[in-house]
Design a protein around this motif. Structure first.
Motif, mmCIF file in Angstrom:
data_model
loop_
_atom_site.group_PDB
_atom_site.id
_atom_site.type_symbol
_atom_site.label_atom_id
_atom_site.label_comp_id
_atom_site.label_asym_id
_atom_site.label_seq_id
_atom_site.Cartn_x
_atom_site.Cartn_y
_atom_site.Cartn_z
ATOM 1 N N GLY A 63 -48.722 24.740 -15.193
ATOM 2 C CA GLY A 63 -49.104 23.711 -13.813
ATOM 3 C C GLY A 63 -48.827 22.252 -14.936
ATOM 4 N N MET A 64 -47.507 22.237 -15.633
ATOM 5 C CA MET A 64 -47.345 20.985 -15.861
ATOM 6 C C MET A 64 -46.502 19.971 -15.140
ATOM 7 S SD MET A 64 -46.352 22.364 -20.101
ATOM 8 C CE MET A 64 -46.648 20.556 -20.721
ATOM 9 N N SER A 65 -46.473 18.876 -15.252
ATOM 10 C CA SER A 65 -45.810 18.179 -14.076
ATOM 11 C C SER A 65 -44.608 18.132 -14.269
ATOM 12 C CB SER A 65 -46.506 16.633 -14.371
ATOM 13 O OG SER A 65 -46.333 16.213 -15.715
ATOM 14 N N ASP A 66 -43.516 17.666 -13.271
ATOM 15 C CA ASP A 66 -42.124 17.771 -13.590
ATOM 16 C C ASP A 66 -42.105 16.422 -14.752
ATOM 17 O OD1 ASP A 66 -41.846 19.097 -11.310
ATOM 18 O OD2 ASP A 66 -41.671 17.900 -9.843
ATOM 19 N N GLU A 67 -42.824 14.866 -14.780
ATOM 20 C CA GLU A 67 -42.323 14.367 -16.184
ATOM 21 C C GLU A 67 -43.331 15.075 -17.366
ATOM 22 O OE1 GLU A 67 -42.102 10.918 -18.194
ATOM 23 O OE2 GLU A 67 -41.257 11.445 -16.184
ATOM 24 N N ALA A 68 -43.999 16.235 -16.986
ATOM 25 C CA ALA A 68 -43.960 16.633 -18.718
ATOM 26 C C ALA A 68 -43.023 17.644 -19.390
ATOM 27 C CB ALA A 68 -45.516 17.308 -18.387
#
Length: 372
Positions: A63-68
């Motif tokens: 579940g890593m964010s798009d920004e990450a």
């Protein structure tokens, strides 16, 4: 949101958190089947290659964010890696995750050992990642990574600085004594310029006003003065220097001790021995530490480790040397110690590390000669 698998240096969670820009990184062990990681030759990071029957250990972050992911792309893309989906094995079964795969073949430098990497490189790579990611959104990744070797050199210096020095007379630095309100890097190539807006605690205990200060950032360096205690001779090197030229000095060639920057992962004494070979073709014997010091702490980060080294200095040690590929054109001089001190007294020697080293040698010369 995306699930990512990491098999290399980003398995070190503090480094991964720095690059991804988040501290909330719940992760679990996983294996990438059919692949193996290996240490890239002459580097401090791994490559990945197909290996039927093998499995590359790593961690899975869900579940890593798009920004990450965008930040990770900036970092890993600059190093020549791209994301591709692969099936990885977890304790609860297979999961499809994104994996950074190399875009080119790397020479094999042996097995990649994460624990060994952490012991030697984790702190250095973390400081390097902080400098790289400070440019995220400001400069293209390719531009930043083109100067990554110098970023690593500066990171090595920052890692060396963590130990600090003794505090008996001077004020001890405590948390909250310095507050950085803003930090920018308007220039970075071989060296870097950093601009700070900061406040620091005054001697009366109050916080002072905001100051705007620029600092010239470079790596650490080592200097070494070769000395032959049998013949009582020293070796000095001579080379063109930009400092005197830019200052407008009428004389732009400088007499110095052998010197060079401390390369990433290198100890200062190793630097001294390597530079002696490169600049003068000398194999050094016993090294004696003169001092470690900031030559100009008001404006520069540079920290120098100075040594005097015992070695044989025949007449043939004088001559030309240096690394032409690095633009070095160096002339070596072998001369009696007393002649070197005469040059110092006359003002022809103006290089601070050499001055310091000659005075140290003057104080310890009789002892060195008595042992030879």
């Amino acid at each position: 949101m995306a699930d990512l698998f990491f098999y290399g240096t980003l398995r070190h969670v503090p480094l991964l958190a720095c690059v991804a820009g988040t501290e909330l990184l719940r992760h679990e062990p996983a294996v990438l089947p059919g692949f193996e990681a290996f240490l890239v030759k002459d580097a401090n990071y791994p490559g990945l290659r197909a290996a039927p029957g093998a499995g590359a250990p790593g961690i899975l972050v869900r579940g890593m964010s798009d920004e990450a992911v965008a930040r990770l792309d900036y970092y890993e893309g600059g190093h020549g890696y791209v994301l591709e989906p692969r099936d990885v094995e977890t304790e609860n079964g297979p999961v499809t995750a994104l994996v950074y795969l190399p875009t080119r073949d790397f020479a094999d430098g042996g097995p990649f050992d994460l624990m060994a990497w952490q012991d030697r490189w984790a702190q250095i790579n973390l400081f390097a990642a902080q400098e790289v990611m400070a440019q995220y959104g400001l400069r293209p990744a390719a531009e930043v990574m083109a100067r990554y070797p110098m970023i690593l050199t500066r990171a090595t210096a920052r890692a060396n600085a963590q130990a600090g020095g003794p505090v008996t007379l001077r004020r001890a630095t405590r948390p909250g004594d310095v507050v950085v309100d803003d930090q920018t890097q308007p220039y970075a190539r071989f060296f870097a310029i950093e601009d700070y807006k900061l406040r620091h605690r005054r001697f009366d205990g109050t916080m002072g006003p905001q100051l705007d200060r620029a600092v010239f950032v470079s790596g650490d360096a080592a200097t070494v003065l070769p000395y032959d205690p049998v013949t009582d001779r020293v070796l000095l090197v001579e080379q063109f220097r930009m400092g005197p030229l830019a200052r407008g000095d009428a004389q732009v060639w400088s007499l110095e001790a052998i010197a060079g920057r401390v390369d990433p992962g290198e100890m200062p004494d190793q630097t001294a021995r390597r530079e002696a070979v490169e600049e003068a073709g000398l194999t050094l014997g016993a090294l004696h530490r003169v001092h470690g010091y900031y030559p100009s702490p008001g404006a520069k980060t540079e920290y120098l480790y100075s040594f005097v080294a015992e070695c044989d200095l025949p007449d043939s040690a004088a001559g030309l040397g240096g690394m032409p590929g690095e633009g070095e054109d160096i002339r070596s001089h072998v001369l009696p110690f007393d002649a070197a001190m005469e040059l110092l007294a006359a003002g022809e020697i103006e290089n601070a590390p050499l001055i310091l080293s000659l005075y140290w040698l003057a104080a310890h010369r009789d002892k060195l000669r008595a042992r030879s």
